[in-house]
Design an enzyme around this catalytic site. Structure first.
Site, PDB file in Angstrom:
ATOM      1  N   GLY A 124     104.205 101.910  60.997  1.00  0.00           N
ATOM      2  CA  GLY A 124     102.949 102.588  60.693  1.00  0.00           C
ATOM      3  C   GLY A 124     101.809 101.613  60.474  1.00  0.00           C
ATOM      4  O   GLY A 124     100.906 101.854  59.673  1.00  0.00           O
ATOM      5  N   ALA A 125     101.859 100.483  61.192  1.00  0.00           N
ATOM      6  CA  ALA A 125     100.769  99.504  61.210  1.00  0.00           C
ATOM      7  C   ALA A 125     100.500  98.870  59.849  1.00  0.00           C
ATOM      8  O   ALA A 125      99.406  98.344  59.623  1.00  0.00           O
ATOM      9  CB  ALA A 125      99.484 100.151  61.758  1.00  0.00           C
ATOM     10  N   SER A 211     108.272  98.885  65.037  1.00  0.00           N
ATOM     11  CA  SER A 211     106.849  98.574  64.952  1.00  0.00           C
ATOM     12  C   SER A 211     106.565  97.702  63.714  1.00  0.00           C
ATOM     13  O   SER A 211     107.163  96.646  63.558  1.00  0.00           O
ATOM     14  CB  SER A 211     106.033  99.867  64.974  1.00  0.00           C
ATOM     15  OG  SER A 211     104.677  99.592  65.254  1.00  0.00           O
ATOM     16  N   ALA A 212     105.667  98.151  62.800  1.00  0.00           N
ATOM     17  CA  ALA A 212     105.419  97.347  61.590  1.00  0.00           C
ATOM     18  C   ALA A 212     106.692  97.214  60.761  1.00  0.00           C
ATOM     19  O   ALA A 212     106.882  96.218  60.057  1.00  0.00           O
ATOM     20  CB  ALA A 212     104.306  97.974  60.754  1.00  0.00           C
ATOM     21  N   ASP A 331     105.246 100.089  75.429  1.00  0.00           N
ATOM     22  CA  ASP A 331     104.832 100.001  74.027  1.00  0.00           C
ATOM     23  C   ASP A 331     103.309  99.924  73.865  1.00  0.00           C
ATOM     24  O   ASP A 331     102.751 100.434  72.901  1.00  0.00           O
ATOM     25  CB  ASP A 331     105.449  98.748  73.369  1.00  0.00           C
ATOM     26  CG  ASP A 331     106.668  99.074  72.530  1.00  0.00           C
ATOM     27  OD1 ASP A 331     106.705 100.164  71.945  1.00  0.00           O
ATOM     28  OD2 ASP A 331     107.578  98.228  72.461  1.00  0.00           O
ATOM     29  N   HIS A 445     105.375 103.893  72.851  1.00  0.00           N
ATOM     30  CA  HIS A 445     105.651 103.302  71.540  1.00  0.00           C
ATOM     31  C   HIS A 445     106.266 104.366  70.619  1.00  0.00           C
ATOM     32  O   HIS A 445     105.765 105.475  70.525  1.00  0.00           O
ATOM     33  CB  HIS A 445     104.330 102.792  70.942  1.00  0.00           C
ATOM     34  CG  HIS A 445     104.485 101.924  69.740  1.00  0.00           C
ATOM     35  ND1 HIS A 445     105.214 100.752  69.765  1.00  0.00           N
ATOM     36  CD2 HIS A 445     104.021 102.045  68.477  1.00  0.00           C
ATOM     37  CE1 HIS A 445     105.159 100.186  68.567  1.00  0.00           C
ATOM     38  NE2 HIS A 445     104.453 100.958  67.765  1.00  0.00           N
TER      39      HIS A 445
END
Length: 548
Positions: A124-125, A211-212, A331, A445
């Site tokens: 979630g960045a 991701s994050a 992605d 992604h």
């Protein structure tokens, strides 16, 4: 495990119509009771939701041990996510009281003991997300029941602080940052200390994330604090080397409305400000002006403590862990669609737009680097390229730069440093299920997660048999790897042997619903990996020139 001379692990199992389930479990903080879910004729999964692994954290402080509780805690509801902005960044949600985890324990006809443990870190960045995120048609996206049941592993999902509460930093010892990473470390440590009471093997923990969350797994591997804490790691679509995974200029605290010439006064002001206001102010201050990557200003930092040096220089710390890593073939598409919206529309994508994207991604290197990258990525175009080719090139540029190349570097560094631990590489390329995208779009992604967490089995009506095939393959490879360090050997059969990635030999597995011997490839996009790691890196940095 015993408690006051009683074998709790033996005494607290109860029979449920031919199956077994954990009743009350003693943890270091107190007793917890979950809920049993039937999965098949003789299989159940015990689910414990909302177990605290740390106390309510102080603002920009490391997590502290939980003081414990009396009686039996009913662990049957997910707890609040950590305070964060909403996706559209117009308001906040969540709570400061958020350091909780969830445990999914498979049970069959025998009491589960000594099971491998898999701890999941959400993506979630570094700005948003939760351990029970995005409920689509029923259970949370990260519901661990299917994976636990099919792979015979314990799944743990954890919350950690994100956004300003998790990653605000002044770049020095006053507000060093990385609070979200410390939360993750506290959760993994809690699992190691307590999971035996749930039937898990504390010496066989795998951490995995997307991701994050994958970049977080990567940081946990590289931190000196993780020595002996877990055994294996899986990163999906992100590593600590990704350009969006670290703050280069951690002085953004000043954007919150607490500007002071004296930094100590600024920090006092921040600590007195309502955290909801801090989160909102900062999210508005961070709205992007360039490419999407510029939005991600809140991320881990090199703090001289948890992350003592540049991530690329810390792979000796990761040599002890077996490592499996890969990316999705598209992605970067979702980010490219924001940076160059025409790629998903009927109107043409122009040469100027392609150069503009490269300019935004490579601004620290200047015009010569832009021209160089442009010539590399357009070499196959010919004199009159079709629009589909041009648009796919834009997605490829962003995929390579943000995800694929950093992951290949991480795999290489791991293989170069490892002393007996294994390394595996993959490319996930199942075609997108998201409606409305052009035909050339492959795996978007985060599209891997629905298969890994077994959604085609949990909600069969919205999937086809091919999706269940893929889901079964992924669960088998991932849980075998967690069990043995080798994705090919364990409790689950796999469609083809996945060869390890080594210092001199770089195979990878292409993952989709048709895995066969031809799914093994070599030297994934090596032409582009070599370009970014060698040619591009040889261009001088503009900022460095200015300083000189």
């Amino acid at each position: 495990m015993s408690y006051k001379g009683i074998c709790i692990h033996c005494s607290l199992f109860h029979e449920v119509k031919h199956g077994l389930y954990l009743g009350v479990v003693q943890t270091e903080g107190g007793k917890v009771e979950g809920k049993s879910h039937r999965m098949g004729l003789f299989s159940f999964v015990d689910v414990f939701k909302g177990i605290p692994f740390a106390d309510v954290p102080g603002k920009w402080e490391k997590p502290k041990p939980h003081p414990g509780w009396d009686g039996v805690m009913k662990a049957t509801k997910y707890r609040d996510r950590c305070l964060q902005v909403t996706l559209l960044q117009t308001k906040t949600q969540g709570s400061e009281d958020c350091l909780y985890l969830n445990i999914f324990v498979p049970q069959g006809s025998r009491v589960s003991k000594n099971l491998p443990v898999m701890v999941y870190l959400f993506g979630g960045a570094f700005l948003l997300g939760a351990s029970n995120d995005v409920a689509i048609l029923g259970d949370s996206l990260y519901d661990g029941k299917e994976m636990a049941d099919r792979g015979e592993v314990i799944i743990v999902t954890v919350n950690y602080r994100v956004g300003t509460m998790g990653f605000l930093s002044t770049g020095d010892s006053r507000l060093p940052g990385n609070y979200g990473l410390w939360d993750q470390h506290a959760a993994i440590s809690w699992v190691r200390r307590n999971i035996e009471a749930f039937g898990g093997n504390p010496d066989n923990i795998t951490i995995f994330g997307q991701s994050a969350g994958a970049a977080s797994v990567s940081y946990q591997m590289l931190s000196p604090y993780s020595k002996g804490l877990f055994r294996r790691a899986i990163t999906q679509c992100g590593v600590a080397l990704s350009p969006w995974a670290h703050q280069r200029n951690p002085m953004i605290a000043r954007k919150v409305g607490c500007w002071r010439s004296d930094e100590d006064e600024m920090i006092t002001c921040l600590k007195m400000t309502d955290p909801v206001d801090v989160e909102l102010f900062l999210s508005l201050a961070l709205l992007p002006t360039g490419v999407v990557m510029d939005l991600l200003e809140l991320a881990p930092v090199i703090d001289g403590d948890f992350i003592p040096d540049e991530p690329s220089k810390l792979f000796h710390n990761a040599a002890q862990f077996d490592y499996l890593a890969g990316v999705n073939s598209m992605d970067g598409h979702i980010f490219a669609g924001v940076d160059v919206p025409s790629i998903n529309k009927k109107n043409a994508t122009t040469v100027e737009q392609v150069r503009g994207l490269l300019n935004g991604l490579t601004k620290e290197k200047g015009n010569a680097a832009v021209s160089s990258a442009y010539s590399v990525y357009t070499a196959h175009w010919g004199s009159a390229p079709e629009q589909a080719v041009v648009k796919k090139t834009v997605a490829d540029i962003e995929t390579d730069f943000l995800f694929l190349v950093p992951t290949q570097i991480a795999l290489q560094l791991h293989a170069n440093n490892t002393s007996g631990a294994r390394t595996y590489s993959y490319l996930f390329n199942m075609k997108t299920r998201i409606p409305g995208f052009p035909r050339w779009v492959e795996a978007e992604h985060a599209e891997d997660l629905q298969y890994l967490f077994g959604k085609p089995f949990a909600t069969p009506l919205v999937y086809f048999p091919r999706h269940r095939d893929l889901s079964g393959y992924m669960i088998a490879y991932w849980t075998n790897f967690a069990r043995t360090g080798n994705p090919n050997t364990g409790e689950s059969r796999v469609p083809v042997a996945w060869p390890p990635f080594t210092k001199y030999h770089q195979p990878y597995l292409t993952i989709n619903n048709k895995i066969s011997k031809s799914s093994i490839g070599f030297d994934l996009r090596s032409y582009y990996v070599n370009y970014w790691t060698q040619t591009y890196n040889s261009f001088p940095s503009i900022k460095r020139e200015e300083k000189e």
